[in-house]
Design an enzyme around this catalytic site. Structure first.
Site, short mmCIF file in Angstrom:
data_model
loop_
_atom_site.label_atom_id
_atom_site.label_comp_id
_atom_site.label_asym_id
_atom_site.label_seq_id
_atom_site.Cartn_x
_atom_site.Cartn_y
_atom_site.Cartn_z
N LEU A 77 9.24 7.49 -2.25
CA LEU A 77 10.33 6.76 -2.52
C LEU A 77 9.92 6.16 -4.05
CD1 LEU A 77 10.69 4.62 0.81
CD2 LEU A 77 12.42 6.02 -0.49
N GLY A 78 8.59 6.25 -4.29
CA GLY A 78 7.97 5.72 -5.40
C GLY A 78 6.62 5.61 -5.66
N GLY B 2 1.69 0.37 -7.98
CA GLY B 2 0.38 -0.05 -8.42
C GLY B 2 -0.55 0.39 -7.44
N PHE B 3 -0.37 0.43 -6.25
CA PHE B 3 -1.49 0.69 -5.15
C PHE B 3 -1.36 2.10 -4.84
CE2 PHE B 3 -2.09 -3.82 -5.32
CZ PHE B 3 -3.44 -3.72 -5.26
N GLY B 4 -0.45 2.72 -4.80
CA GLY B 4 -0.19 4.05 -4.22
C GLY B 4 1.41 4.66 -4.03
N ARG B 5 1.42 5.68 -3.27
CA ARG B 5 2.56 6.24 -2.95
C ARG B 5 3.46 5.49 -1.73
NH1 ARG B 5 2.84 11.61 -5.08
NH2 ARG B 5 1.40 11.90 -6.58
N VAL B 6 4.62 5.38 -2.04
CA VAL B 6 5.68 4.98 -0.84
C VAL B 6 6.56 5.97 -0.34
CG1 VAL B 6 7.10 3.13 -0.04
CG2 VAL B 6 5.34 2.69 -1.93
N ASP C 59 3.03 -12.44 -6.48
CA ASP C 59 3.31 -11.22 -7.42
C ASP C 59 5.09 -10.96 -7.29
OD1 ASP C 59 3.28 -9.19 -9.15
OD2 ASP C 59 2.35 -7.80 -7.84
N1 LIG Z 1 10.37 -1.27 2.03
C1 LIG Z 1 10.63 -0.10 1.19
N2 LIG Z 1 11.73 0.41 1.35
C2 LIG Z 1 12.45 1.20 0.29
N3 LIG Z 1 11.92 1.54 -0.65
C3 LIG Z 1 10.62 0.83 -1.00
C4 LIG Z 1 10.12 0.15 0.11
N4 LIG Z 1 9.05 -0.39 -0.48
C5 LIG Z 1 8.75 0.23 -1.75
N5 LIG Z 1 9.82 1.03 -1.87
C6 LIG Z 1 9.90 1.85 -3.19
O1 LIG Z 1 8.78 2.41 -3.64
C7 LIG Z 1 8.57 1.96 -5.09
C8 LIG Z 1 7.07 1.64 -5.30
O2 LIG Z 1 6.59 0.66 -4.48
P1 LIG Z 1 5.62 -0.49 -4.84
O3 LIG Z 1 4.26 0.22 -4.46
O4 LIG Z 1 5.86 -1.55 -3.84
O5 LIG Z 1 5.58 -0.59 -6.23
P2 LIG Z 1 5.01 -1.75 -7.00
O6 LIG Z 1 3.71 -1.61 -6.82
O7 LIG Z 1 5.34 -1.21 -8.56
O8 LIG Z 1 5.74 -3.03 -6.96
C9 LIG Z 1 9.59 0.69 -5.39
O9 LIG Z 1 9.66 0.85 -6.57
C10 LIG Z 1 10.52 0.85 -4.34
O10 LIG Z 1 11.45 1.59 -5.02
#
Ligand SMILES: Nc1ncnc2c1ncn2[C@@H]1O[C@H](COP(=O)(O)OP(=O)(O)O)[C@@H](O)[C@H]1O
Ligand SMILES: *[C@@H]1O[C@H](CO)[C@@H](O)[C@H](O)[C@H]1NC(C)=O
Ligand SMILES: *[C@@H]1O[C@H](CO)[C@@H](O)[C@H](O)[C@H]1NC(C)=O
Ligand SMILES: *[C@@H]1O[C@H](CO)[C@@H](O)[C@H](O)[C@H]1NC(C)=O
Ligand SMILES: *[C@@H]1O[C@H](CO)[C@@H](O)[C@H](O)[C@H]1NC(C)=O
Ligand SMILES: *[C@@H]1O[C@H](CO)[C@@H](O)[C@H](O)[C@H]1NC(C)=O
Ligand SMILES: *[C@@H]1O[C@H](CO)[C@@H](O)[C@H](O)[C@H]1NC(C)=O
Ligand SMILES: *[C@@H]1O[C@H](CO)[C@@H](O)[C@H](O)[C@H]1NC(C)=O
Length: 666
Positions: free
Chosen positions: A355-356, A359-363, A474
């Protein structure tokens, strides 16, 4: 002869009575085989004669009602004094875990059997977030609740409650009974996988609802477990009403059963014949059959070699799915997901499920194949074991936070060098994508304004309505996710804690994201409610203007969005700064209110910022905004920040991108 007219009157009288009594006043079901109940959702009557309200699939609901409505008032035409009633039923809950279940089940007296808009999970199939507690619901329920829901003020994960029109109980008590001989209270577990009996008695004279429960082998205890005064007439109205049961499941697959049920108007419920009841189906591991015992020696040669191969395969699978588990984690068992389940749900953490990268890793997106429940799994690489116990304890406590504008944290899993956090999946992704990505529809002003109100209420919940003060640390557009209905939900808690524990506690280190950091963090390094409010102001500014809070011009010079807004404020052209993509399609008064509120929230002095409760009131229009002082308007925030924390843009490297944290002050 002279008696004839009297006889005639008597016959007429009994005819009338018979008519009036044609509505059912009493029934007994010692098991439900062949009985006619009105069922919906997952509810079915099993071949064994059990009423099964939920079937072991997650996030579903089921109802069962006596098919015809009952007359709860004296007059046959409706109206008249309300009548006493009494009911007894035997229930059983079979959860896939020994100590964790889905919300539970409830006995219901209700005006309408249409619960189609009610939600599953903590709403038990009775209400939804919008109508919970509204008198238009017209129901009285006795809940057997196995989950603590802070939003309803639940006392424990094993309680009985009397609910009127909503899930917040008028009275509640831990499940159990008072021993008739000693008067002592004895605990019972709703999740024990054994059937138990419940009685609900309503006395029209005193308006008291009494609830009593006991193990099957005991007679009804004399002292009720709990009582509450309920104006039944006001709750269900003057007309006839239905009686039955409601249940739902959440993320844990549980089965909720009713084994027997009796009901009577104006008198004690007929007693249930316990010896007639169908057995509660509890999963039992079967002993090997005789035929296997005979075949075993013959096939042993084959089996041995098969076993050897199996051992090899299992060994490899073990490694593939290996997890890290320590003794202290036993207490957190229910919140732990197995790596294997997460691996399959995310298609082996495949790239098309990514999904993305934060800052901490992959989602990754995940789907549990059986239930279809969608999740988001965040993989955080983490080597240090230090502080892990505290961190997991916090993850669990964060998991108990429940608010419709928070992204629910469901649980975790741990592997060597890796931590996995499991959240509710938000189909519409994060808010910043809508602000900046070309291929997304523009968010309308009313959507944006609605999101401000929602996120403000979730911060209010974190700061003031939860048992401990929770600081988010944050708040920013990329941490606001959008659910199916495009409601904003605040997400991404708790990660910096891990790094806090891992690092030297004496080094102050700022946590948060550049551009959202309150100036005082530069020297105190201590987050506070006021620094969350500051970040929330910056967030509203970003979403209103459609620009990042901090940016660079072509010559490498930096400027803060808040300074631009202050400039416009001084010149009286503040609405010019609103996101040009809206093409002027916004409510000027609301935009003015938001921008002014942003300035108030971004006041350099933490003490001068409004509290989040006030922010909520300002946004609701319930309170006029104070005027900005001349001194405030003439501030240059960039200069001030540089003064207080050095060059704010140089901090980036030491802040590890974007980190969030949940320290808990009392
Ligand atoms: N619960 C979730 N449901 C859907 N997409 C998510 C969820 N959590 C995170 N994402 C997607 O994953 C990406 C990375 O998430 P995250 O690590 O929380 O980003 P950041 O650390 O930049 O805030 C986000 O931009 C978002 O689009
Ligand atoms: C449970 O009920 C739902 C809806 O009726 C159905 O889709 C599902 O297959 C059932 N699950 C089981 C395990 O029977
Ligand atoms: C069940 O009860 C309803 C309402 O009383 C009735 O309409 C229906 O015909 C009954 N069904 C059976 C199979 O008896
Ligand atoms: C209760 O529900 C009614 C009808 O659905 C609605 O008009 C009313 O605004 C609701 N009240 C509250 C306090 O939500
Ligand atoms: C009942 O159970 C609760 C929670 O498990 C426990 O705190 C309490 O001490 C128990 N009470 C009795 C009387 O056993
Ligand atoms: C309810 O309980 C109270 C004692 O708590 C008792 O006096 C009363 O008679 C009970 N009412 C019914 C209907 O059982
Ligand atoms: C109960 O509610 C009804 C209808 O709302 C009302 O007329 C009656 O006065 C109430 N009774 C009590 C005891 O409050
Ligand atoms: C309960 O059911 C059993 C078995 O059907 C029967 O023998 C017994 O008489 C019943 N008891 C009562 C009190 O009805």
């Amino acid at each position: 002869m002279q008696f004839l007219p009297l006889t005639f009157v008597l016959i007429l009288e009994s005819f009338h009575l018979a008519l009036a009594a044609s509505a059912v006043d009493q029934f007994t079901f010692d098991g439900f085989a062949g009985e006619n109940l009105t069922l919906d959702g997952t509810a079915v009557i099993t071949p064994d004669g059990l009423l099964m309200l939920t079937n072991g699939t997650t996030l579903l609901k089921g109802h069962a009602f006596y098919p015809s409505p009952l007359r709860f008032h004296e007059a046959a035409s409706g109206g008249g004094a309300v009548r006493s009633f009494s009911t007894a039923f035997v229930f059983g809950i079979v959860s896939e875990y020994a100590d964790l279940s889905s919300p539970g089940l409830a006995f219901v007296v209700t005006k309408s059997v249409d619960f189609s808009t009610a939600l599953q999970s903590q709403y038990m199939g009775l209400a939804n977030a919008r109508n919970n507690g509204n008198a238009s619901n017209h129901f009285l329920a006795v809940e057997l609740d196995t989950i603590v829901n802070a939003e309803f003020g639940d006392m424990s994960d094993n309680h009985v409650g009397i609910d009127v029109n909503g899930l917040a109980s008028a009275a509640a008590a831990d499940a159990g009974y008072h021993d008739d001989r000693t008067g002592e209270f004895r605990n019972m577990s709703l999740l024990s996988r054994t059937a138990a009996q419940v009685w609900v008695d309503f006395d029209a004279r005193t308006s008291l609802v009494n609830v009593t429960m006991a193990p099957l082998e005991l007679p009804k205890p004399k002292t009720p477990l709990l009582s509450a005064a309920v104006n039944l007439s006001a709750v269900i109205g003057e007309e006839a009403a239905y009686v039955g049961f409601s249940s739902s499941t959440g993320v844990v697959a549980s089965r909720h059963y009713v084994l027997a049920w009796s009901f009577k108007m104006d008198g004690p419920a007929p007693s249930l014949n316990i010896s007639k009841l169908p057995a509660l189906p509890v999963t039992i591991t079967r002993a090997p059959s005789n035929i296997l015992k005979i075949l075993l020696p013959i096939a042993s040669a084959v089996l041995v070699s098969a076993l050897a191969i199996a051992v090899l395969v299992i060994h490899r699978r073990r490694r593939k799915y290996a997890e890290l588990k320590e003794d202290w984690e036993v207490a957190f068992g229910p919140h732990r997901f197995s790596y294997k389940d997460l691996f399959h749900a995310t298609n082996g953490f495949s790239d098309e499920r990514l999904l993305g990268i934060g800052g901490f890793g992959r989602v990754y997106k995940g789907v549990f194949p059986m239930s279809g429940v969608e999740i988001a799994v965040k993989k955080v690489s983490h080597e240090s074991r230090q502080g892990m116990k505290e961190f997991i304890a916090e993850v669990i406590s964060i998991g108990q936070l429940r608010h419709r504008n928070l992204v629910q944290l469901l649980g975790y899993c741990r592997r060597k060098g890796e931590l996995l956090l499991v959240y509710d999946y938000m189909p519409n992704g994060s808010l910043d994508k809508f602000l900046y990505a070309e291929n997304r529809p523009i968010m309308s002003w009313s959507q944006r304004f609605g999101i401000f109100k929602g996120i403000a209420s979730s911060i209010l919940y974190l700061h003031e309505d939860w048992e401990q003060v929770v600081l988010h640390r944050d708040i920013k557009a990329s941490n606001v996710l959008l659910d199916v209905e495009m409601n904003g939900r605040l997400g991404d808690f708790g990660l910096a804690r891990l790094y806090d524990h891992g690092t030297d506690p004496h080094t102050t280190h700022v946590v948060g994201t550049i551009g959202y950091l309150a100036p005082e963090l530069g020297h105190t390094g201590r987050p506070s409610k006021a620094s969350d409010v500051f970040a929330f102001g910056m967030f509203m500014l970003e979403v209103t203007c459609g620009r990042r809070p901090i940016s660079q011009d072509a010559h490498g010079g930096r400027f803060l969005l808040v300074d631009t807004v202050l400039d416009h404020w001084r010149q009286g052209t503040v609405t010019d700064i609103v996101d040009p993509r809206l093409q002027g399609d916004f409510v000027v008064e609301e935009a003015m209110l938001v921008l002014k509120l942003c300035l108030l929230c971004s006041h350099p002095l933490p003490g001068a910022r409004p509290g989040i409760r006030q922010v909520v009131q300002f946004l609701d229009g319930g309170m006029p905004l104070p005027e900005l002082s001349q001194a405030h308007i003439s501030i240059n925030m960039l200069a001030l920040m540089q003064n207080q924390m050095g060059n704010p843009c140089s901090i980036t490297s030491s802040v590890a991108g974007n980190i969030s944290d949940i320290p808990r002050a009392r």
